[in-house]
Design an enzyme around this catalytic site. Structure first.
Site, PDB file in Angstrom:
ATOM      1  N   HIS A   1      13.269  64.272  58.332  1.00 36.94           N
ATOM      2  CA  HIS A   1      12.323  64.082  57.130  1.00 36.94           C
ATOM      3  C   HIS A   1      12.865  62.870  56.487  1.00 36.94           C
ATOM      4  O   HIS A   1      13.919  62.591  56.003  1.00 36.94           O
ATOM      5  CB  HIS A   1      12.342  65.147  55.995  1.00 36.94           C
ATOM      6  N   VAL A   2      11.953  61.704  56.661  1.00 38.96           N
ATOM      7  CA  VAL A   2      12.434  60.299  56.340  1.00 38.96           C
ATOM      8  C   VAL A   2      12.662  60.361  54.834  1.00 38.96           C
ATOM      9  O   VAL A   2      12.008  61.074  54.131  1.00 38.96           O
ATOM     10  CB  VAL A   2      11.122  59.314  56.455  1.00 38.96           C
ATOM     11  N   HIS A   3      13.395  59.279  54.443  1.00 42.42           N
ATOM     12  CA  HIS A   3      13.917  59.267  53.133  1.00 42.42           C
ATOM     13  C   HIS A   3      14.534  57.895  52.923  1.00 42.42           C
ATOM     14  O   HIS A   3      15.278  57.510  53.699  1.00 42.42           O
ATOM     15  CB  HIS A   3      14.810  60.528  52.514  1.00 42.42           C
ATOM     16  N   TRP A   4      14.368  57.608  51.549  1.00 41.93           N
ATOM     17  CA  TRP A   4      15.167  56.231  51.134  1.00 41.93           C
ATOM     18  C   TRP A   4      16.525  56.645  50.509  1.00 41.93           C
ATOM     19  O   TRP A   4      16.359  57.702  49.679  1.00 41.93           O
ATOM     20  CB  TRP A   4      14.482  55.368  50.390  1.00 41.93           C
TER      21      TRP A   4
ATOM     22  N   GLU B   1      25.173  63.795  54.238  1.00 42.29           N
ATOM     23  CA  GLU B   1      24.062  64.878  54.208  1.00 42.29           C
ATOM     24  C   GLU B   1      24.375  65.951  54.761  1.00 42.29           C
ATOM     25  O   GLU B   1      23.236  67.208  54.638  1.00 42.29           O
ATOM     26  CB  GLU B   1      22.935  63.904  54.791  1.00 42.29           C
TER      27      GLU B   1
END
Ligand SMILES: [Zn+2]
Length: 164
Positions: free
Chosen positions: A117-120, A14
């Protein structure tokens, strides 16, 4: 590679950031294809990972910028969960994987490359692909391959809105 969500891998996958600011917040502005954004729902977004573990590696995030699942309104989280469910279905339809890994890393120490920033993550899996993944991991970026995947998935993800 036995531990799919190894923190050191996430930091590589990322980062470093291409744009100033948040990857997910930036995804809904500008050219969707350039940003690998498959589209949005009322309060979520679906995009390809630019540094995939595997062909078809997607990320599903709320449009609300927050590091905490608890800060999402119930309706936002419900939309996120439904988007995740439908995204798995659309990936199954488009790529016919034999399985999936779904994962969420909360906090930098848990391996989140974009910790604020939360994410799957959704990673489609095929039998025997673990032998192939370390090879893929050494390939830095394959832009054309990513765009081919993007085009292939667009049809299956027609239920998403694409910002214009
Ligand atoms: Zn954000």
């Amino acid at each position: 590679m036995q531990v799919l969500w190894a923190p050191w891998r996430m930091a590589y996958i990322e980062g470093p950031k291409r744009d100033a600011g948040c990857l997910f917040c930036n995804a809904t502005g500008g050219d969707a294809r350039d940003r690998l954004l498959l589209g949005t729902t009322a309060s979520s977004l679906v995009m390809l990972n630019r540094f995939p573990y595997q062909n078809g590696h997607l990320m599903v995030a709320p449009r609300h910028h927050t590091a905490s699942l608890g800060e999402l309104a119930a309706a936002e989280h419900a939309d996120l969960a439904e988007t995740l469910r439908r995204a798995v279905g659309s990936l199954a339809e488009a790529l016919h994987p034999e399985g999936f890994n779904l994962g969420m890393n909360l906090g930098a120490c848990a391996g989140a490359g974009v910790a604020d920033h939360v994410h799957w993550h959704i990673v489609p899996r095929w039998a025997g692909d673990t032998n192939f993944m370390p090879v893929v991991a050494e390939v830095k970026v394959m832009p054309q391959h990513l765009l081919d995947t993007y085009e292939r998935l667009r049809g299956a993800f027609g239920w998403l809105r694409v910002p214009t």
